[in-house]
Design an enzyme around this catalytic site. Structure first.
Site, PDB file in Angstrom:
ATOM      1  N   PHE A  97       1.390  -8.110  -0.464  1.00 21.03           N
ATOM      2  CA  PHE A  97       0.489  -6.977  -0.339  1.00 21.03           C
ATOM      3  C   PHE A  97       0.632  -6.357   1.035  1.00 21.03           C
ATOM      4  O   PHE A  97       0.722  -7.063   2.044  1.00 21.03           O
ATOM      5  CB  PHE A  97      -0.967  -7.429  -0.545  1.00 21.03           C
ATOM      6  CG  PHE A  97      -1.972  -6.321  -0.476  1.00 21.03           C
ATOM      7  CD1 PHE A  97      -2.121  -5.425  -1.524  1.00 21.03           C
ATOM      8  CD2 PHE A  97      -2.781  -6.170   0.638  1.00 21.03           C
ATOM      9  CE1 PHE A  97      -3.054  -4.395  -1.460  1.00 21.03           C
ATOM     10  CE2 PHE A  97      -3.725  -5.154   0.711  1.00 21.03           C
ATOM     11  CZ  PHE A  97      -3.858  -4.266  -0.344  1.00 21.03           C
TER      12      PHE A  97
ATOM     13  N   GLY B  49       6.756  -4.310   3.760  1.00 22.63           N
ATOM     14  CA  GLY B  49       7.058  -5.132   2.591  1.00 22.63           C
ATOM     15  C   GLY B  49       8.481  -5.655   2.643  1.00 22.63           C
ATOM     16  O   GLY B  49       8.735  -6.830   2.358  1.00 22.63           O
TER      17      GLY B  49
ATOM     18  N   TYR C 250      11.084  -3.668  -5.431  1.00 17.22           N
ATOM     19  CA  TYR C 250      11.963  -4.828  -5.544  1.00 17.22           C
ATOM     20  C   TYR C 250      13.379  -4.445  -5.957  1.00 17.22           C
ATOM     21  O   TYR C 250      14.332  -5.131  -5.614  1.00 17.22           O
ATOM     22  CB  TYR C 250      11.378  -5.874  -6.490  1.00 17.22           C
ATOM     23  CG  TYR C 250      10.160  -6.560  -5.906  1.00 17.22           C
ATOM     24  CD1 TYR C 250      10.284  -7.383  -4.788  1.00 17.22           C
ATOM     25  CD2 TYR C 250       8.907  -6.392  -6.464  1.00 17.22           C
ATOM     26  CE1 TYR C 250       9.175  -8.003  -4.242  1.00 17.22           C
ATOM     27  CE2 TYR C 250       7.789  -7.023  -5.923  1.00 17.22           C
ATOM     28  CZ  TYR C 250       7.939  -7.830  -4.818  1.00 17.22           C
ATOM     29  OH  TYR C 250       6.832  -8.444  -4.278  1.00 17.22           O
TER      30      TYR C 250
ATOM     31  N   GLY D 257       8.332  -0.084   6.000  1.00 23.55           N
ATOM     32  CA  GLY D 257       9.243  -1.227   6.007  1.00 23.55           C
ATOM     33  C   GLY D 257       8.576  -2.582   6.110  1.00 23.55           C
ATOM     34  O   GLY D 257       9.260  -3.595   6.277  1.00 23.55           O
TER      35      GLY D 257
ATOM     36  N   ASN E 219       3.515  -2.127 -13.231  1.00 24.88           N
ATOM     37  CA  ASN E 219       3.446  -1.875 -11.796  1.00 24.88           C
ATOM     38  C   ASN E 219       4.756  -1.231 -11.330  1.00 24.88           C
ATOM     39  O   ASN E 219       5.598  -1.847 -10.688  1.00 24.88           O
ATOM     40  CB  ASN E 219       3.170  -3.179 -11.054  1.00 24.88           C
ATOM     41  CG  ASN E 219       2.780  -2.950  -9.614  1.00 24.88           C
ATOM     42  OD1 ASN E 219       2.981  -1.877  -9.060  1.00 24.88           O
ATOM     43  ND2 ASN E 219       2.234  -3.979  -8.994  1.00 24.88           N
ATOM     44  N   VAL E 220       4.915   0.060 -11.654  1.00 21.15           N
ATOM     45  CA  VAL E 220       6.180   0.745 -11.400  1.00 21.15           C
ATOM     46  C   VAL E 220       6.495   0.858  -9.899  1.00 21.15           C
ATOM     47  O   VAL E 220       7.671   0.841  -9.512  1.00 21.15           O
ATOM     48  CB  VAL E 220       6.214   2.142 -12.071  1.00 21.15           C
ATOM     49  CG1 VAL E 220       6.204   2.001 -13.575  1.00 21.15           C
ATOM     50  CG2 VAL E 220       5.065   3.006 -11.602  1.00 21.15           C
TER      51      VAL E 220
END
Length: 133
Positions: free
Chosen positions: A87, A98, A132, A96, A125-126
Site C-alpha cells: 500500500f 511502490g 505489477y 516510484g 484491481n486494474v
C-alpha cells in the site's frame, strides 16, 4: 523525492495503523481490533514469519508499506516470500514508492535465498494489475 525503505519499528505503529485503515477501506473490509493488534504484534516480533517494510518520505512520514510472509513450499527446497499487502498513500502514488518497495523485497528474497517472490492481485484491481505488469 527521497524515500527510505526499512523494517517497521514499534514507533511506526500509529502511522502504520493509519495506512492499514486506508488499505482496508480500499478493499471495503473491516477487521476487528484484535486482528489488527495481533498483526502489528507479529510485525514487531523478530521470530514471526510475517514482516513489514515501510517507506519513509523525506518528511519522516510513513507513506507506504509491504507486508510479507516467509514460508516453506512444496515446489522448492528454498523458502518462498509471499507479498501479502502492498500500500502507498494515494497522495504519494506515481513517485516510484511502490516500485521501490517491490525492488527492496526482490533484493531481500535474493539475500534470504528464497526460491520465489510471489503475490496475487484481485482481478478487479486494474490499477494494481497495471503496476505489477
Amino acid at each position: 523525492m527521497a524515500i527510505l525503505i526499512r523494517d517497521a519499528q514499534p514507533e511506526d505503529e500509529a502511522e502504520w495503523r493509519r495506512l492499514w485503515a486506508g488499505y482496508l477501506a480500499f478493499y471495503e473490509k473491516i477487521l476487528d481490533k484484535v486482528t489488527t493488534a495481533h498483526t502489528w504484534q507479529r510485525i514487531c516480533d523478530p521470530h514471526s514469519a510475517l514482516f513489514c517494510r515501510v517507506a519513509i518520505a523525506d518528511t519522516g512520514a510513513v507513506v507506504g508499506f509491504a507486508m510479507c510472509v516467509l514460508h516453506d513450499g512444496t515446489w522448492s527446497t528454498r523458502p518462498s516470500c509471499y507479498l501479502e499487502d502492498l500500500f502507498v498513500v494515494p497522495a504519494f502514488r506515481g513517485h516510484g514508492i511502490g516500485k521501490a518497495l517491490l525492488q527492496h523485497l526482490a533484493a531481500l528474497a535474493v539475500e534470504r535465498e528464497c526460491g520465489r517472490l510471489e503475490w496475487s492481485v484481485l482481478n478487479w484491481n486494474v490499477d494494481a494489475i497495471g503496476f505489477y505488469e
